[in-house]
Design a protein around this motif. Structure first.
Motif, short mmCIF file in Angstrom:
data_model
loop_
_atom_site.label_atom_id
_atom_site.label_comp_id
_atom_site.label_asym_id
_atom_site.label_seq_id
_atom_site.Cartn_x
_atom_site.Cartn_y
_atom_site.Cartn_z
N VAL A 1 4.91 -1.17 -11.05
CA VAL A 1 4.94 0.06 -10.52
C VAL A 1 3.44 0.29 -9.89
N LEU A 2 2.30 -0.40 -10.84
CA LEU A 2 1.18 -0.32 -10.24
C LEU A 2 0.91 -1.14 -8.90
N HIS A 3 1.53 -2.27 -8.95
CA HIS A 3 1.38 -3.07 -7.54
C HIS A 3 1.82 -2.17 -6.46
N LYS A 4 2.97 -1.63 -6.68
CA LYS A 4 3.91 -0.68 -5.65
C LYS A 4 2.89 0.29 -5.23
N MET A 5 2.23 0.92 -6.20
CA MET A 5 1.52 2.16 -5.87
C MET A 5 0.09 1.57 -5.00
N GLU A 6 -0.31 0.49 -5.51
CA GLU A 6 -1.60 -0.24 -4.77
C GLU A 6 -1.01 -0.56 -3.33
N VAL A 7 0.00 -1.04 -3.08
CA VAL A 7 0.60 -1.31 -1.62
C VAL A 7 0.68 -0.06 -0.86
N LEU A 8 1.21 1.07 -1.41
CA LEU A 8 1.61 2.28 -0.90
C LEU A 8 0.06 2.97 -0.58
N LEU A 9 -0.84 2.99 -1.40
CA LEU A 9 -2.18 3.43 -1.19
C LEU A 9 -2.97 2.69 0.08
N PHE A 10 -2.54 1.39 0.28
CA PHE A 10 -3.08 0.61 1.30
C PHE A 10 -2.81 1.19 2.32
N TYR A 11 -1.57 1.72 2.70
CA TYR A 11 -1.01 2.10 3.90
C TYR A 11 -1.20 3.68 4.23
N ALA A 12 -1.56 4.28 3.21
CA ALA A 12 -1.61 5.63 3.24
C ALA A 12 -2.89 6.11 3.91
N SER A 13 -3.10 7.06 4.61
CA SER A 13 -4.30 7.65 5.27
C SER A 13 -5.18 8.34 4.25
N SER A 14 -6.28 8.66 4.44
CA SER A 14 -7.19 9.50 3.70
C SER A 14 -7.38 10.60 4.38
N PRO A 15 -7.41 11.86 3.61
CA PRO A 15 -6.73 11.88 2.45
C PRO A 15 -5.26 11.65 2.36
N VAL A 16 -4.70 11.60 1.16
CA VAL A 16 -3.34 11.24 0.96
C VAL A 16 -2.62 12.66 1.11
N SER A 17 -1.60 12.47 2.12
CA SER A 17 -0.55 13.52 2.15
C SER A 17 0.67 13.40 1.62
N LYS A 18 1.55 14.42 1.63
CA LYS A 18 2.83 14.20 1.13
C LYS A 18 3.88 13.66 2.41
N ASP A 19 3.62 13.92 3.58
CA ASP A 19 3.92 13.65 4.77
C ASP A 19 4.13 12.16 5.07
N ASN A 20 2.53 11.75 4.82
CA ASN A 20 1.99 10.30 5.17
C ASN A 20 2.95 9.24 3.94
N VAL A 21 2.86 10.05 2.64
CA VAL A 21 3.53 8.78 1.83
C VAL A 21 5.04 9.05 2.05
N ARG A 22 5.71 9.98 2.26
CA ARG A 22 7.18 10.19 2.72
C ARG A 22 7.33 9.18 3.85
N LYS A 23 6.47 9.33 4.88
CA LYS A 23 6.76 8.25 6.08
C LYS A 23 6.86 6.74 5.72
N ILE A 24 5.87 6.55 4.77
CA ILE A 24 5.42 4.96 4.31
C ILE A 24 6.68 4.74 3.43
N LEU A 25 7.17 5.34 2.56
CA LEU A 25 8.19 5.33 1.85
C LEU A 25 9.61 5.10 2.32
N LYS A 26 9.75 5.78 3.61
CA LYS A 26 10.68 5.50 4.48
C LYS A 26 10.72 4.41 5.21
N SER A 27 9.45 3.61 5.47
CA SER A 27 8.86 2.55 6.13
C SER A 27 9.13 2.87 7.79
N ASP A 28 8.86 3.92 7.79
CA ASP A 28 8.48 4.40 9.28
C ASP A 28 6.89 4.48 9.46
N ILE A 29 6.51 2.96 9.44
CA ILE A 29 5.13 2.84 9.69
C ILE A 29 4.57 2.07 10.67
#
Length: 141
Positions: free
Chosen positions: A9-37
């Protein structure tokens, strides 16, 4: 939870944070989880993971849309018969999947490389290696 599950779980969170922009937003996280990056050169910047069975899974190669990992089994010899491969794509950079024909076809369904992958899988097995370079032919697509 077992320690290994927590690490996963921590590794997946680390990869997610790598792709997330700063500051982290819900929309950005949703976009990454849908793999629309956006298409990036590194699908997984860490090049390894630990599987739920405790075995280390190391990066062995990539192309512009695919990273392939090989499981380092502690108990079985390193013979071709016992090698297990996993993959991540730009369409699912957080999820590590076992490299099988079915999983690969499902992952590229409706994507730009679907026809090339289908043609490759008609001719070769998913883990076919180049005899000269000993690299997986799948990475040459």
């Amino acid at each position: 939870m077992q320690k290994i599950e927590v690490f996963d779980v921590l590794h997946k969170m680390e990869v997610l944070l790598f792709y997330a922009s700063s500051p982290v937003s819900k929309d950005n996280v949703r976009k990454i989880l849908k793999s629309d990056i956006d298409n990036q050169s590194d699908i997984d910047p860490f090049y390894f993971t630990i599987l739920p069975n405790g075995n280390l899974c190391e990066y062995i190669g990539s192309n512009n849309w695919l990273h392939i990992y090989q499981e380092n089994n502690k108990f079985l010899p390193d013979w071709g018969l016992f090698r297990i491969y996993y993959f991540k794509t730009i369409h699912s950079p957080i999820q590590l999947k076992k490299l099988t024909k079915k999983n690969l076809q499902e992952n590229v369904k409706g994507k730009y490389m679907e026809r090339e992958v289908s043609n490759f899988l008609e001719k070769y097995t998913v883990t076919k290696r180049n005899r000269i370079t000993n690299s997986l032919l799948l990475l040459e697509i």
